[in-house]
Design an enzyme around this catalytic site. Structure first.
Site, PDB file in Angstrom:
ATOM      1  N   ASN A  89     -27.713 -30.356   5.644  1.00  0.00           N
ATOM      2  CA  ASN A  89     -26.549 -30.136   4.793  1.00  0.00           C
ATOM      3  C   ASN A  89     -26.266 -28.640   4.790  1.00  0.00           C
ATOM      4  O   ASN A  89     -27.125 -27.860   4.403  1.00  0.00           O
ATOM      5  CB  ASN A  89     -26.864 -30.634   3.370  1.00  0.00           C
ATOM      6  CG  ASN A  89     -25.802 -30.266   2.351  1.00  0.00           C
ATOM      7  OD1 ASN A  89     -26.088 -30.138   1.179  1.00  0.00           O
ATOM      8  ND2 ASN A  89     -24.564 -30.077   2.779  1.00  0.00           N
ATOM      9  N   GLY A  90     -25.062 -28.264   5.198  1.00  0.00           N
ATOM     10  CA  GLY A  90     -24.708 -26.842   5.215  1.00  0.00           C
ATOM     11  C   GLY A  90     -24.082 -26.462   6.536  1.00  0.00           C
ATOM     12  O   GLY A  90     -23.610 -27.319   7.278  1.00  0.00           O
ATOM     13  N   TYR A  93     -17.289 -28.775  -8.440  1.00  0.00           N
ATOM     14  CA  TYR A  93     -16.637 -29.929  -7.836  1.00  0.00           C
ATOM     15  C   TYR A  93     -17.562 -30.900  -7.110  1.00  0.00           C
ATOM     16  O   TYR A  93     -17.482 -32.102  -7.312  1.00  0.00           O
ATOM     17  CB  TYR A  93     -15.560 -29.424  -6.880  1.00  0.00           C
ATOM     18  CG  TYR A  93     -14.907 -30.480  -6.020  1.00  0.00           C
ATOM     19  CD1 TYR A  93     -14.001 -31.376  -6.570  1.00  0.00           C
ATOM     20  CD2 TYR A  93     -15.200 -30.584  -4.670  1.00  0.00           C
ATOM     21  CE1 TYR A  93     -13.401 -32.348  -5.781  1.00  0.00           C
ATOM     22  CE2 TYR A  93     -14.609 -31.554  -3.871  1.00  0.00           C
ATOM     23  CZ  TYR A  93     -13.710 -32.434  -4.421  1.00  0.00           C
ATOM     24  OH  TYR A  93     -13.125 -33.392  -3.659  1.00  0.00           O
ATOM     25  N   CYS A 108     -22.318 -32.666   3.148  1.00  0.00           N
ATOM     26  CA  CYS A 108     -23.263 -33.681   3.558  1.00  0.00           C
ATOM     27  C   CYS A 108     -24.274 -33.941   2.460  1.00  0.00           C
ATOM     28  O   CYS A 108     -24.475 -33.110   1.585  1.00  0.00           O
ATOM     29  CB  CYS A 108     -24.044 -33.230   4.788  1.00  0.00           C
ATOM     30  SG  CYS A 108     -22.994 -32.800   6.172  1.00  0.00           S
ATOM     31  N   GLY A 135     -20.140 -37.165   1.540  1.00  0.00           N
ATOM     32  CA  GLY A 135     -19.645 -37.326   2.905  1.00  0.00           C
ATOM     33  C   GLY A 135     -19.447 -38.779   3.224  1.00  0.00           C
ATOM     34  O   GLY A 135     -20.349 -39.590   3.002  1.00  0.00           O
TER      35      GLY A 135
END
Ligand code: SF4
Length: 511
Positions: free
Chosen positions: A149-150, A294, A49, A75
């Site tokens: 996020n996570g 990445y 996210c 995302g």
């Protein structure tokens, strides 16, 4: 038609509404006549996210929109923006890309000088619109919107306890747990309640939160996910304070990077300025090293280091560790490009874009009636035959998950006339799943968890295969400040106690 969820929007009752938009399909194709298939299901790692927050801007919604636009790579499933103006807190979210959801009309429905935004690839909870974020909860502490996020790892436990204490969950998303903990906290001030709730959850979270008149930003004590703070200078009044998962969002906002939110830090922004506190100390840092490999964009600076610099070093290190006689270095676009440039420079070999990616392939495609072999990969990538024919090619990629996509790419390059195909991966073998917000398959489906490098080489049909060593990777991401990283997907050593045992069972049979 696209479905949007409106919450607290002036002149619009809380509801879902349909708007005309079907951008993932060509307009000439009736939706019901298409066979929609995911592109290469399950063989790529998904970004989790991206979050943004804006405080003190007359058009906060548009700033959040621009920030999310720059974070779209994190995302693509859903996106949302919540705004506040001191009295109201409005929230609009929908399924799809940021630019598809937030048309001019929709942005106009989000007035206010504060905003938080979220773009999501679902990792927990289902993918329904309700679980898209920001999540807006009317709690005993007032209206709160949260974007996260996570991934939390002690979720089940905390959720059960809260339900026993009478909490009513509106979503199945783990992010709502944080809001419910805030609502149930016995501390006296809101900021104390937030600090209290964050201290009770375990796992990865970089979050932004908003009430009617304040913005909060926080990172988990281990600092798994990035979160940075920036500033837009305003000569005629207070500066605009912004937060974003990655600094590339600041460039579009013309904001200056100020600093990272620290692991275990809670920052509050009000009309009176920025204040901060450490709600957790003494926890060893374990920032996700895969962000450098990445996820993050090369034009972002995360965990104190430019991603471009790390990836360039990964390529160079890979060339030093496992160089092979070759004629040309070819990246698997887009994520392998920076490492391939580093490899080519170090190996003094020509870098060529021997594979071209079609940037207009969405998350779905219209499948032809007759299934074509390797169709999904061919749709996304196409070889440049004149660059590959008769050449010894070193392909550079950033990971092998199940191995099926890598095999298709190797076949594609060989099919275009390459004499030899050597695959080099810019990180160690992925042998264990992630529980901190990255959508990895379970251990039984990870090819490197159940096979030797030689067995993988055989499976993907390459002439040779080598991965970057763990020591090499750590060296490439070192910012000189003894940053400590989570490397659990390469080692199986998790920095938290809570993991899903089922997911880490090895496969019973090899490929
Ligand atoms: Fe990142 Fe891997 Fe750790 Fe997950 S397990 S946080 S992907 S390094």
């Amino acid at each position: 038609m696209m479905q949007l969820l409106f919450q607290g929007v002036d002149g619009v009752a809380d509801r879902t509404a349909e708007v005309r938009s079907c951008p993932s399909l060509p307009s000439t194709v009736p939706a019901d006549s298409c066979s929609l298939q995911p592109v290469e299901p399950g063989d790529t790692l998904h970004e989790e996210c991206g979050v943004v927050a804006v405080h003190g801007h007359p058009d906060a919604a548009r700033q959040a929109y621009l920030g999310l636009y720059a974070l779209q790579h994190r995302g693509q499933e859903s996106a949302g923006i919540a705004t506040a103006n001191g009295q109201h807190l409005s929230n609009i979210k929908g399924m799809g890309l940021v630019s598809e959801i937030f048309t001019e009309d929709v942005l106009h429905k989000l007035p206010g000088t504060m905003a938080i935004g979220h773009t999501r690839y679902s990792t927990t909870g289902d993918s329904a619109l309700l679980n898209a974020q920001p999540i807006r909860v009317d709690s005993t502490k007032g209206l709160i919107a949260i974007a996260h996020n996570g991934n939390l790892v002690n979720l089940g436990n905390v959720r059960e306890r809260l339900e026993r204490e009478g909490a009513y969950f509106q979503t199945t998303s783990d992010s709502e747990i944080i809001v419910q903990l805030i609502a149930h906290s016995g501390r006296h001030t809101l900021v104390d309640c937030i600090a209290d709730s964050l201290a009770q959850v375990e796992g990865a979270f970089s979050i932004v939160m908003m009430t009617r008149d304040r913005i909060f930003a926080a990172r988990d004590p281990r600092g798994f996910r990035p979160l940075s703070m920036g500033r837009i200078r305003n000569p005629n009044g207070p500066d605009t304070i912004v937060f974003a998962s990655e600094t590339c969002a600041f460039d579009l906002l013309r904001a200056e990077y100020e600093r990272d939110v620290l692991p275990g830090e809670l920052v509050m922004v009000t009309e009176d300025g920025v204040t901060s506190r450490q709600y957790a100390t003494g926890v060893p840092q374990s920032s996700c090293i895969f962000e450098h490999v990445y996820f993050a964009r090369p034009d972002s600076r995360i965990f104190g280091r430019w991603v471009q610099e790390s990836r360039d070093q990964m390529g160079r290190q890979l060339a030093r560790e496992s160089g092979v006689p070759a004629d040309v270095i070819v990246p698997v676009p887009d994520s392998g490009v920076t490492a391939a440039l580093g490899y080519a420079e170090e190996a003094r070999l020509p870098f060529r874009m021997g594979l071209i990616r079609n940037h207009y392939v969405g998350r779905t495609f219209i499948e032809p009636e007759q299934r074509v072999r390797d169709f999904g990969v061919r749709l996304k990538l196409n070889p440049v035959r004149n660059l590959l024919e008769g050449k010894r090619v070193v392909l550079i990629d950033d990971s092998i998950i199940r191995g099926t996509t890598s095999r298709k790419i190797v076949r594609m390059v060989r099919g275009a006339g390459a004499k030899e195909v050597h695959l080099r991966i810019s990180c160690p073998p992925t042998i264990s799943p992630c529980f901190y917000g990255v959508d990895t398959p379970s251990k039984r489906d990870l090819i490197a968890a159940n096979n030797s490098v030689e067995q993988i080489r055989h499976f993907i049909e390459a002439d040779s295969l080598a991965y970057l060593s763990l020591e090499g990777l750590l060296k490439c991401c070192d910012n000189g400040e003894s940053n400590r990283f989570c490397t659990a997907c390469y080692t199986g050593n998790y920095p938290t106690q809570w993991v899903d045992v089922d997911e880490i069972l090895p496969a019973t049979a090899n490929v």
